[in-house]
Design an enzyme around this catalytic site. Sequence first.
Site, PDB file in Angstrom:
ATOM      1  N   GLN A  38       6.595  -5.075  10.287  1.00 45.32           N
ATOM      2  CA  GLN A  38       6.782  -4.477   8.972  1.00 45.32           C
ATOM      3  C   GLN A  38       7.166  -3.009   9.103  1.00 45.32           C
ATOM      4  O   GLN A  38       7.369  -2.338   8.098  1.00 45.32           O
ATOM      5  CB  GLN A  38       5.476  -4.590   8.167  1.00 45.32           C
ATOM      6  CG  GLN A  38       5.080  -6.015   7.839  1.00 45.32           C
ATOM      7  CD  GLN A  38       3.673  -6.117   7.278  1.00 45.32           C
ATOM      8  OE1 GLN A  38       2.833  -6.809   7.818  1.00 45.32           O
ATOM      9  NE2 GLN A  38       3.401  -5.426   6.175  1.00 45.32           N
ATOM     10  N   PHE A  48       1.932  -9.927   5.850  1.00 39.06           N
ATOM     11  CA  PHE A  48       0.683  -9.737   5.090  1.00 39.06           C
ATOM     12  C   PHE A  48      -0.113  -8.513   5.542  1.00 39.06           C
ATOM     13  O   PHE A  48      -1.313  -8.442   5.306  1.00 39.06           O
ATOM     14  CB  PHE A  48      -0.194 -10.994   5.153  1.00 39.06           C
ATOM     15  CG  PHE A  48       0.543 -12.278   4.902  1.00 39.06           C
ATOM     16  CD1 PHE A  48       1.105 -12.528   3.661  1.00 39.06           C
ATOM     17  CD2 PHE A  48       0.702 -13.222   5.909  1.00 39.06           C
ATOM     18  CE1 PHE A  48       1.814 -13.703   3.434  1.00 39.06           C
ATOM     19  CE2 PHE A  48       1.410 -14.403   5.684  1.00 39.06           C
ATOM     20  CZ  PHE A  48       1.966 -14.640   4.440  1.00 39.06           C
ATOM     21  N   GLU A  64       2.039  -4.569  10.466  1.00 35.61           N
ATOM     22  CA  GLU A  64       2.353  -3.191  10.092  1.00 35.61           C
ATOM     23  C   GLU A  64       2.153  -2.290  11.306  1.00 35.61           C
ATOM     24  O   GLU A  64       3.100  -1.714  11.815  1.00 35.61           O
ATOM     25  CB  GLU A  64       1.466  -2.745   8.924  1.00 35.61           C
ATOM     26  CG  GLU A  64       1.764  -1.304   8.502  1.00 35.61           C
ATOM     27  CD  GLU A  64       1.008  -0.864   7.263  1.00 35.61           C
ATOM     28  OE1 GLU A  64       0.474  -1.714   6.533  1.00 35.61           O
ATOM     29  OE2 GLU A  64       0.947   0.359   7.008  1.00 35.61           O
ATOM     30  N   ARG A  76      -8.548   3.348   0.207  1.00 36.69           N
ATOM     31  CA  ARG A  76      -8.124   2.476  -0.894  1.00 36.69           C
ATOM     32  C   ARG A  76      -9.321   1.701  -1.459  1.00 36.69           C
ATOM     33  O   ARG A  76      -9.391   1.441  -2.665  1.00 36.69           O
ATOM     34  CB  ARG A  76      -7.011   1.525  -0.444  1.00 36.69           C
ATOM     35  CG  ARG A  76      -6.394   0.730  -1.585  1.00 36.69           C
ATOM     36  CD  ARG A  76      -5.063   0.104  -1.222  1.00 36.69           C
ATOM     37  NE  ARG A  76      -3.949   1.038  -1.363  1.00 36.69           N
ATOM     38  CZ  ARG A  76      -3.209   1.191  -2.471  1.00 36.69           C
ATOM     39  NH1 ARG A  76      -3.451   0.469  -3.538  1.00 36.69           N
ATOM     40  NH2 ARG A  76      -2.235   2.063  -2.508  1.00 36.69           N
ATOM     41  N   ARG A 126      -2.839  -7.344   3.033  1.00 35.38           N
ATOM     42  CA  ARG A 126      -2.559  -7.451   1.596  1.00 35.38           C
ATOM     43  C   ARG A 126      -3.737  -7.019   0.710  1.00 35.38           C
ATOM     44  O   ARG A 126      -4.746  -7.717   0.620  1.00 35.38           O
ATOM     45  CB  ARG A 126      -2.201  -8.901   1.294  1.00 35.38           C
ATOM     46  CG  ARG A 126      -1.415  -9.097   0.022  1.00 35.38           C
ATOM     47  CD  ARG A 126      -1.039 -10.555  -0.102  1.00 35.38           C
ATOM     48  NE  ARG A 126       0.018 -10.774  -1.058  1.00 35.38           N
ATOM     49  CZ  ARG A 126       0.627 -11.944  -1.227  1.00 35.38           C
ATOM     50  NH1 ARG A 126       0.284 -12.994  -0.497  1.00 35.38           N
ATOM     51  NH2 ARG A 126       1.573 -12.079  -2.114  1.00 35.38           N
ATOM     52  N   PHE A 182      -5.312  -4.117   1.276  1.00 31.96           N
ATOM     53  CA  PHE A 182      -5.584  -2.927   2.072  1.00 31.96           C
ATOM     54  C   PHE A 182      -6.888  -2.249   1.675  1.00 31.96           C
ATOM     55  O   PHE A 182      -6.939  -1.045   1.462  1.00 31.96           O
ATOM     56  CB  PHE A 182      -4.396  -1.964   1.890  1.00 31.96           C
ATOM     57  CG  PHE A 182      -4.176  -0.977   3.000  1.00 31.96           C
ATOM     58  CD1 PHE A 182      -3.638  -1.377   4.203  1.00 31.96           C
ATOM     59  CD2 PHE A 182      -4.489   0.372   2.832  1.00 31.96           C
ATOM     60  CE1 PHE A 182      -3.403  -0.459   5.216  1.00 31.96           C
ATOM     61  CE2 PHE A 182      -4.265   1.300   3.846  1.00 31.96           C
ATOM     62  CZ  PHE A 182      -3.714   0.881   5.040  1.00 31.96           C
ATOM     63  N   ALA A 235       1.817  -1.546   1.177  1.00 35.41           N
ATOM     64  CA  ALA A 235       1.289  -0.957  -0.055  1.00 35.41           C
ATOM     65  C   ALA A 235       2.070  -1.428  -1.288  1.00 35.41           C
ATOM     66  O   ALA A 235       2.135  -0.718  -2.286  1.00 35.41           O
ATOM     67  CB  ALA A 235       1.274   0.571   0.032  1.00 35.41           C
ATOM     68  N   GLU A 258       0.603  -6.914  -3.648  1.00 36.72           N
ATOM     69  CA  GLU A 258      -0.842  -6.919  -3.407  1.00 36.72           C
ATOM     70  C   GLU A 258      -1.722  -7.163  -4.627  1.00 36.72           C
ATOM     71  O   GLU A 258      -2.753  -7.839  -4.503  1.00 36.72           O
ATOM     72  CB  GLU A 258      -1.256  -5.590  -2.762  1.00 36.72           C
ATOM     73  CG  GLU A 258      -0.623  -5.350  -1.427  1.00 36.72           C
ATOM     74  CD  GLU A 258      -0.929  -3.968  -0.902  1.00 36.72           C
ATOM     75  OE1 GLU A 258      -1.707  -3.865   0.059  1.00 36.72           O
ATOM     76  OE2 GLU A 258      -0.411  -2.992  -1.464  1.00 36.72           O
TER      77      GLU A 258
END
Lengths: 758, 495
Positions: free
Chosen positions: A194, A225, A229, A307, A339, A341, A508, A709
């Site tokens: 990603q 997902f 990343e 988050r 997903r 986060f 995000a 998300e």
Amino acid sequence: MKGTPHESAHLHVAGEARYIDDIPEITGTVHAALGLSDKAHAHITAMDLEPVRQSPGVLAVLTAEDIPGENNCGPIVHDDPILADGLVQYVGQPIFAVYAESYEQARIAARKAKISYDELPAVMTPEEARARESYVVPPMKLVRGDARAAIDKSAHRLAGQWSVGGQEHFYLEGQISYVLPTEDQGYHVYCSTQHPTEMQSVLCHLLNLRSHQVVVEMRRMGGGFGGKESQSALFCCVAAMGAHALGRPVKLRLDRDDDMMISGKRHCFHYDYEVGHDDQGRINAARIELVSRAGFSADLSAPVATRAVCHFDNAYYLDEVDIRAFCGKTNTQSNTAFRGFGGPQGAIAIEYILDNIARNLDRDPLEIRKANFYGKQERNTTPYGQPVVDNVIHELVAELETSSDYAARRQSCRDFNIGSPVLKKGIALTPLKFGISFNVVHFNQAGALVHVYTDGSVLVNHGGTEMGQGLNTKVAQVVAAELGISVEQVRSSAADTSKVANTSATAASTGTDLNGKAAQDAARQIRTRLAEFATREHGGEAGAVIFKNDTVTANGIEMPFRELVMSAYTNRVQLWSDGFYATPDLHWDKDSMTGRPFYYFAYGASVSEVIVDTLTGEWKLLQTDLLHDAGNPINTHIDIGQIEGAFIQGMGWLTSEELCWNDQGRLTTHAPSTYKIPASNDCPAIFNTRLFDNQNHEDTIMRSKAVGEPPLLLPFSVFFAIRDAIASVAAYRINPVLKAPATPEAILDAIDSVSTEA
Amino acid sequence: MTTDKHAIRFLLNGEPVVAENQNPTRSVLSYLRQEMGLVGTKEGCAEGDCGACTVVIGELIKGELHTRTVNACILFLPTLDGKALFTVEYLRHMNDELHPVQQAMVDCHGSQCGFCTPGIVMSLWDKYNEYSDTDKRPDRQELADHLSGNLCRCTGYKPILEAGWKMFDLPPSPLARQPIIDALSRYSRDSSLQLHHPDAHYDAPRTLQELRTLRAARPKATLLAGGTDVGLWVNKLMRPVTDIIYLGNVAEMQSVRVEKEQLHIGAAVSLSDAYAEAVAHYPQLLEMEKRFASVPVRNSGTLGGNVANGSPIGDSMPWLIALGADVQLLGKDTQRSIALEDLYTGYMQNSLQEGEFVASIIIPLPVEGQRFRTYKLSKRFDSDISAVCAAFNLVLQDDVIVSARVAFGGMAATSQRAAACEASLIGNRWDEETLSAAKQALASDYSPMSDMRASAAYRQRCSSNLLQRFFLETRPENPLDEQQTSVFARAEVTA
């Protein structure tokens, strides 16, 4: 155009969509495999790799000592070795890499090492880490007012502890990288990631290269997902090390079990909370500790915790708060983006608390939820100081309550339960609010490149990556709309660090917001040049030129788009352009945890009805109704696909997907035989999904809202419906202690606990 | 066409293929992707649990083409000999347009990342072919059951199930069976397939007599039937399998017959076929049939393999033991039948003599006054391994229990009868008092363990609760129907 199918759909169904392992291998391609730690925490005292080297087909075996540059693939904190250097910190940690002529030979060889360890004590749970004050990053806190005092003054106080489990990504395509040495110390990298730019960067640090020596190309992932990343980096690096050492192309494709043993997952969280509320169930103040299982290294645990902190409020106004987050260092896989986060883990805590308050007050949990909703003019500032100016939760929930016939069905569940000795039904309605943007301001930028060719066909490239979410489709739609041509004229190409540089992760939920705007900017520049050219040729105002239906109309004269393009080319008009976008008005102070981290909020709500077997804890989802705010959608079907997919994925997280580690610290659920994501019979027979009629309050791309998300929070209703069914066993008077995931065993335990108390 | 006893011959997407010098343990998936460049079929897990590698196998049975889905990742290449293999590439090969299955998937937005999609398309295609000659179509439940072996992480399945419905609305594209039948009929062998590769030997005897002789000569050889377990030895344990005797071509072991009030199921009969037969006699097995692994695994795996493997968590043994099934064991010159529970002597250990093998399973048919149920508990309905598997079989005369057989899986090192529980039941009326005593007795029958599927406490508690459910469903007074006791009850189930 809103119903355009996924740009690759016709390839997916034909088996013609090319993933990295489908690329025809270059002659001389070498296959890599990893040797993994058997211990959760230990010093390596001796390592005999000779049997590995002697295994048939083996070309090289590399360890940390062989790394030319930096032995790190951590995205933020540099605490994440590619290969363990003397110290292993979890079972499954890669220690060495073996390179062989075939995939099978590499895997067979990787098992032949003889490694001796001197074992150290291992920490496995977030609670243990909290008790030892052992964290991967410093603790964080968000405080508004004096929560302690306000709780003490409240009419009612409620305190408790709870936990939710982690989640394996289970992207169907496992981690894979294929690295080809090119000329002049260059590398061409195919990586299922990603974050191509991040791969480029870690690879440069690994091999002491400059960024312009490395091209990372990524056409599509078979699912990401969040799991690709940061965590694609280790595999990318191991393939690159081999390519560097052998001067041959190297592919590292992980076997599923190795993938699950090595890679990090969604963070599990443990909560210690206390709230004060009034007789109506309205919360005055809340205090909570959110403790996550970060794993052995930082990875993205800090932004995940941030988050979580910023989503503990979910859709509710919390006046005075004391929210603390701790990223517990544990001897497990290094947990990462997944997903949501941390958002889902933050928000479900307040939902659990509200569910408890409702039962304590003998009220419908929906009433209590509504009593706590953010106001529109007052009670509308989040704990982190951002006013909620786009609040639609009241009308959205009201609409769903009616369309799902919530009240009548709630009553009929209760009626059913009276006459049903074994099976019990439950229902719940849960709302969501989810903030959109990266909490780190500078990640909120994107670039794009649009080429218009002389035959009128268009190629768009942008900084985002396609993992199934439909980003390339939406970006193509944006470009087509801007140029007034049909979407079939636009093709999206692979993400490529040599085309668009310095990209942010596709994460995000921001993929379309950022890259759509950047591509629009590029297309708009081309359109402006074409309009100016058309008015030079035909007169009239450039601003009045119409681009529509593959036709351009200037000063009343119509011409096909492709003819204008050809004519512009011969008149030396530039027909390609870059584009750029940076989300405006964002700011964030990470020490006080205040600011405007989010450009806007997305909203949604769901109703789920379940039936639970009180003898075994088995359950079934009977009906779900989803209503979700995607703003003005760019592609209705893609958005509904994201919503339904996230719902089922999140339901798996909260029910059947259980990660287990044994007393040796070994993950025992490391394959689909033991780790159960939802399957076809878990999709409810009655499954209604609708988009809430809305426009984004902010100037986003086509006034749409991000949809990747937020809907992962929709299946909260499944969990609380199960809890409602369990509560029926004790006439809804006792709060069942139900852990997440609510496996049949967890459900039966909860049933037993309320039965005994009753 | 000549028969070559040392080459694997099969139809690949309608075209004849000869595979030579292949390691017999090479998977069909590896062969397709690495040897033939057919990369449409994907590897998701390499253990038959995700379905990304789903392909369709066709074979001639009494002159007719029978097709079924299987997992290519755990299917050994030589087992294709004489069969037809269809991969996702075939669907477009037939004409350049998308097949209705594929078009329906596009129209319904049934793919997102697309990686599971070829496997899903093949499962749907299999269902499509089953119905394309009729004016009916499968309902949603049947489609969901048929997709039990296909995991999708993106869509949540709804659009895929919709595509399964809508694929019948498009202009039809039935499978042209006759050319396949003609080609396959030329593959009949007059001698058995024998492969001698440096890494492994492979023999596929065609008669029971050949098998008995071979087995006696090579008692250590791996007996291969569906390969749903042996495939994992190769893919996951990296264990060399060097000597293989394949059972799938032995005609006598493929047969199913009823004789003297007993159902005889050949050990190499697929789980799909075996369960279909068993459900015809015992409809109480329907839920177990649906929950046993997945469609492709049931199509590959065999009842004999499930039994002979002897896993403590195998789902067939509890109900077979409860029904009093026997296994027929053959040696070179010997033949004997023993009670199934006597086959197991310990964890993954059995009482087979050297050179002996399981040839068939013999199941008594229902008798008057019988109360029989089997239950499985797992985290997921589709394709999961049981935490606890229970089977109860009582015979009542005038409300008094005259015979009781109770067996559990997941509670001990093997599937085992609950001796104390049985003893407490026999001779008593089937009432609350007897139930209560039976629960107490059952608590002493097993000492289960804890693992990732469930804790010992859950297993112990559920064994008792399942006995409770059995009582509620079968008590003489006011029995509850399945709709009142199982969240997975289906309308069509009868007592």
